[in-house]
Design a protein around this motif. Structure first.
Motif, PDB file in Angstrom:
ATOM      1  N   ASP A 145     -17.378  -2.265  -2.001  1.00 36.76           N
ATOM      2  CA  ASP A 145     -16.357  -0.925  -2.237  1.00 36.76           C
ATOM      3  C   ASP A 145     -15.912  -0.197  -2.687  1.00 36.76           C
ATOM      4  O   ASP A 145     -16.146   0.958  -2.947  1.00 36.76           O
ATOM      5  N   VAL A 179      -6.193   0.510  -4.242  1.00 32.23           N
ATOM      6  CA  VAL A 179      -6.672   0.507  -2.994  1.00 32.23           C
ATOM      7  C   VAL A 179      -6.759   2.466  -2.577  1.00 32.23           C
ATOM      8  O   VAL A 179      -7.157   2.566  -1.975  1.00 32.23           O
ATOM      9  N   GLN A 201       1.087   7.220   1.989  1.00 26.84           N
ATOM     10  CA  GLN A 201      -0.332   7.867   2.081  1.00 26.84           C
ATOM     11  C   GLN A 201       0.123   9.157   2.730  1.00 26.84           C
ATOM     12  O   GLN A 201      -0.507   9.946   3.914  1.00 26.84           O
ATOM     13  N   CYS A 241     -11.022   3.310  -3.372  1.00 26.46           N
ATOM     14  CA  CYS A 241     -11.660   2.707  -2.288  1.00 26.46           C
ATOM     15  C   CYS A 241     -11.135   2.763  -1.091  1.00 26.46           C
ATOM     16  O   CYS A 241     -11.675   2.674   0.094  1.00 26.46           O
ATOM     17  N   SER A 242     -10.263   3.773  -0.287  1.00 31.19           N
ATOM     18  CA  SER A 242      -9.317   4.311   0.741  1.00 31.19           C
ATOM     19  C   SER A 242     -10.127   5.719   0.261  1.00 31.19           C
ATOM     20  O   SER A 242      -9.808   5.982   2.031  1.00 31.19           O
ATOM     21  N   GLY A 253       0.807  -1.086  -0.102  1.00 32.94           N
ATOM     22  CA  GLY A 253      -0.368   0.256   0.274  1.00 32.94           C
ATOM     23  C   GLY A 253       0.884   1.636   0.091  1.00 32.94           C
ATOM     24  O   GLY A 253       2.170   1.677   0.144  1.00 32.94           O
TER      25      GLY A 253
END
Length: 222
Positions: free
Chosen positions: A220, A198, A175, A201-202, A172
């Protein structure tokens, strides 16, 4: 709209050229308004992959040198000298990068490749020759070379493009940005498609444009 906190946003574009064009347009718009304006971080796909994976891009000579060490470690006295290995080494790096970029299982890929070469290269009158044995031993050793090479790169926090993208897909993004704008992307590799999935959807994506991304079915993402 990013005027309130541009440091929290980043824009990911296909390449550096498109990023430079966007920077020039934003600077021109700011100039027309007659006031200073902050610009969000702008990355090419490759720059974003390396930055968010936490790995540095390794140059070709660095990759070849580290690969050769893994090659010598696995094959020992049967390994070629570096000058004979050089051209093959470049191809091996590309193949290893593809394995990672496509999120393929290395164990299965190299076992299958060895079995194919074993069948292709088998001739009744030559099965026990040194040339034939060395040929097959090389393909049999590819799996061990791959893993030793990968571990060495990760220990040094460097990577080729495929490995960086695989690490990003599996671990991942870091961020560091609260919002990511993905624009103009197409023909994405499976590893980066997984990363995009990812991010989307985050809830970190505030803009997205791609004509070639197929997401898996999920509650999601609809």
């Amino acid at each position: 709209h990013y005027s309130d906190s541009p440091q929290d946003y980043c824009i990911v574009l296909p390449n550096r050229r498109s990023g430079l064009f966007l920077q020039q347009k934003l600077a021109k718009n700011a100039s027309l308004k007659g006031k200073a304006s902050f610009v969000p971080a702008i990355f090419s796909i490759e720059e974003y992959i390396y930055r968010q994976s936490g790995l540095d891009a390794a140059g070709e000579l660095t990759l070849l040198s580290l690969l050769y060490k893994s090659y010598r470690k696995v094959l020992g006295s049967k390994a070629f000298e570096f000058d004979r290995f050089y051209s093959s080494g470049r191809l091996i790096i590309n193949d290893f990068s593809d394995v990672d970029d496509y999120l393929a299982d290395p164990e299965s890929v190299f076992e299958y490749l060895f079995r194919v070469k074993e069948i292709e290269g088998w001739f009744p009158d030559e099965a026990d020759t040194d040339i034939q044995k060395n040929y097959l031993e090389f393909y049999k050793a590819l799996k061990d070379i791959y893993f030793d090479f990968r571990n060495t790169l990760l220990e040094k926090a460097v990577a080729h493009r495929g490995l960086a993208s695989r690490q990003l897909a599996e671990n991942g993004p870091q961020q560091e940005y609260t919002k990511v704008c993905l624009a103009g992307l197409n023909a994405l590799s499976p590893s980066f498609t997984s990363t995009v999935y990812v991010v989307v959807c985050s809830g970190f994506t505030y803009g997205f444009s791609s004509s070639d991304v197929k997401f898996p079915m999920s509650e999601d993402h609809e």
